[in-house]
Scaffold this motif. Structure first.
Motif, PDB file in Angstrom:
ATOM      1  N   LEU A  91       9.257  -6.011  -7.574  1.00  0.00           N
ATOM      2  CA  LEU A  91       8.658  -7.531  -7.551  1.00  0.00           C
ATOM      3  C   LEU A  91       7.471  -7.813  -8.188  1.00  0.00           C
ATOM      4  CD1 LEU A  91      10.662  -8.621  -4.347  1.00  0.00           C
ATOM      5  CD2 LEU A  91      10.934  -9.482  -6.634  1.00  0.00           C
ATOM      6  N   GLY A  92       6.844  -6.508  -8.344  1.00  0.00           N
ATOM      7  CA  GLY A  92       5.397  -6.611  -8.946  1.00  0.00           C
ATOM      8  C   GLY A  92       4.269  -6.340  -7.869  1.00  0.00           C
ATOM      9  N   LEU A  93       4.400  -5.757  -6.871  1.00  0.00           N
ATOM     10  CA  LEU A  93       3.548  -5.231  -6.036  1.00  0.00           C
ATOM     11  C   LEU A  93       3.128  -3.715  -6.257  1.00  0.00           C
ATOM     12  CD1 LEU A  93       2.401  -6.524  -3.371  1.00  0.00           C
ATOM     13  CD2 LEU A  93       3.836  -4.480  -1.930  1.00  0.00           C
ATOM     14  N   PRO A  94       1.737  -3.643  -6.672  1.00  0.00           N
ATOM     15  CA  PRO A  94       1.152  -2.352  -7.170  1.00  0.00           C
ATOM     16  C   PRO A  94       1.486  -1.225  -6.223  1.00  0.00           C
ATOM     17  CG  PRO A  94      -0.592  -4.027  -7.113  1.00  0.00           C
ATOM     18  CD  PRO A  94       0.613  -4.774  -6.385  1.00  0.00           C
ATOM     19  N   GLY A  95       1.794  -0.111  -6.877  1.00  0.00           N
ATOM     20  CA  GLY A  95       2.042   1.298  -6.116  1.00  0.00           C
ATOM     21  C   GLY A  95       1.027   1.602  -5.213  1.00  0.00           C
ATOM     22  N   GLY A  96      -0.252   1.394  -5.363  1.00  0.00           N
ATOM     23  CA  GLY A  96      -1.504   1.519  -4.560  1.00  0.00           C
ATOM     24  C   GLY A  96      -1.468   0.866  -3.340  1.00  0.00           C
TER      25      GLY A  96
END
Length: 327
Positions: free
Chosen positions: A97-102
């Motif tokens: 859904l677009g949340l960055p992996g970091g």
């Protein structure tokens, strides 16, 4: 070779194994982000658990390991559904859904705080004052990081939180009901229990199509062989060598390592708020895991045990944790 030379060589090897584990574990978030370019989250996780489960089951059979039965089998399956299906299904959905992996890794890095909150009423365990401060600082860092993402992907943030709760609940459930689990067969059972659930969800949500077989295949191979099997073997080697405390502390650096790897591999940079949250969250979890935070010199701290075993192994077969009060 003298005793001192042997001890020095073992210390050098431990100093290599621990950061190697953190790098390999952190790579799961980058590999997941790459895999999501070729297939949806539920399909990627279903394939991961199905393939890894077969591989671990085959290895367990080849080594003639003991398989769980009866009530133990049911408890291991439930803990696996929480720690594997809920955790990774939600975390990969968050990245999809677009949340960055970091940021996802930073949210997951709060699992010691969630476990500490749940372990109090369920297991009668209490965190130390230093751990409480560390958890508070870490939570502030996560809130700071996700505040920049909430307007862009509120559902992604919620999925990351669901994954975190699944991990913590599964770890506490396993600590409470699974007292003796063979790590090979137990993990294979957890994968086997998780794969059908994600398969049904995959069908219900229509996440069936692979848009890029090359990207999907490479990412799946890395996640299965490196993250699900290779990291598991490496972790057991370090635990046998008595390096769990070092690994536990370095594990808390996963968000920073993930952010760096995302930048190098994917060109993904952090916003000022995300960077500030990452730093603050890292300080919090290191404070919670540091010496004096519930462990003794030469033994893993309680926070290190909880995060390390809950995140990947869930073995929870170490010495009993003391009843420490938060003051």
């Amino acid at each position: 070779m003298t005793t001192s030379d042997t001890a020095s060589a073992q210390a050098r090897l431990d100093s290599v194994l621990a950061p190697l584990f953190v790098i390999l574990w952190s790579s799961a978030f980058v590999a997941g982000a790459v895999g999501l370019r070729g297939a949806p989250a539920l399909l990627l996780n279903f394939a991961r658990f199905a393939v890894a489960g077969v591989l671990l089951a085959g290895l367990a059979c080849a080594l003639h390991r003991r398989w769980p039965r009866g009530r133990q089998l049911r408890h291991i399956a439930v803990s696996g559904l929480l720690m594997q299906a809920v955790q990774f299904g939600a975390l990969y959905a968050a990245m999809g859904l677009g949340l960055p992996g970091g940021v996802v890794a930073l949210v997951q890095g709060l699992n010691p705080a969630v476990i500490a909150l749940l372990a109090g009423p369920v297991l009668g365990e209490r965190a130390t004052g230093r751990q409480c401060w560390g958890y508070g600082v870490g939570a502030a860092g996560v809130l700071l990081a996700v505040s920049d993402q909430w307007p862009r992907s509120p559902l992604g943030v919620l999925c990351a939180v669901v994954g975190l709760v699944g991990l913590g609940a599964g770890a506490v459930y396993q600590k409470r009901f699974v007292t003796d689990m063979d790590v090979l067969t137990g993990t294979a059972v957890q994968f086997a229990a998780s794969a059908p659930v994600l398969g049904v969800a995959m069908l219900l949500f229509g996440q069936l199509s692979v848009t890029d077989w090359g990207t999907f295949g490479v990412a799946l191979a890395w996640i299965v062989l490196v993250n699900s099997v290779g990291t598991f073997v490496l972790l057991n080697v370090m635990l046998r060598r008595g390096a769990a405390s070092k690994v536990g502390t370095l594990f808390f650096l996963t968000p920073s390592v993930t952010a760096a790897m995302s930048w190098l591999a994917l060109g993904r940079t952090l916003s000022p708020l995300e960077l500030a949250g990452l730093v603050l969250g890292g300080l919090g979890v290191l404070l919670a895991a540091g010496r004096g935070a519930g462990g003794v010199e030469g033994r893993p701290s309680a926070a290190a045990h909880r995060a390390l075993h809950a995140a990947h192994l869930g073995a929870w077969r170490q010495r009993p944790l003391g009843h420490r009060r938060c003051a």
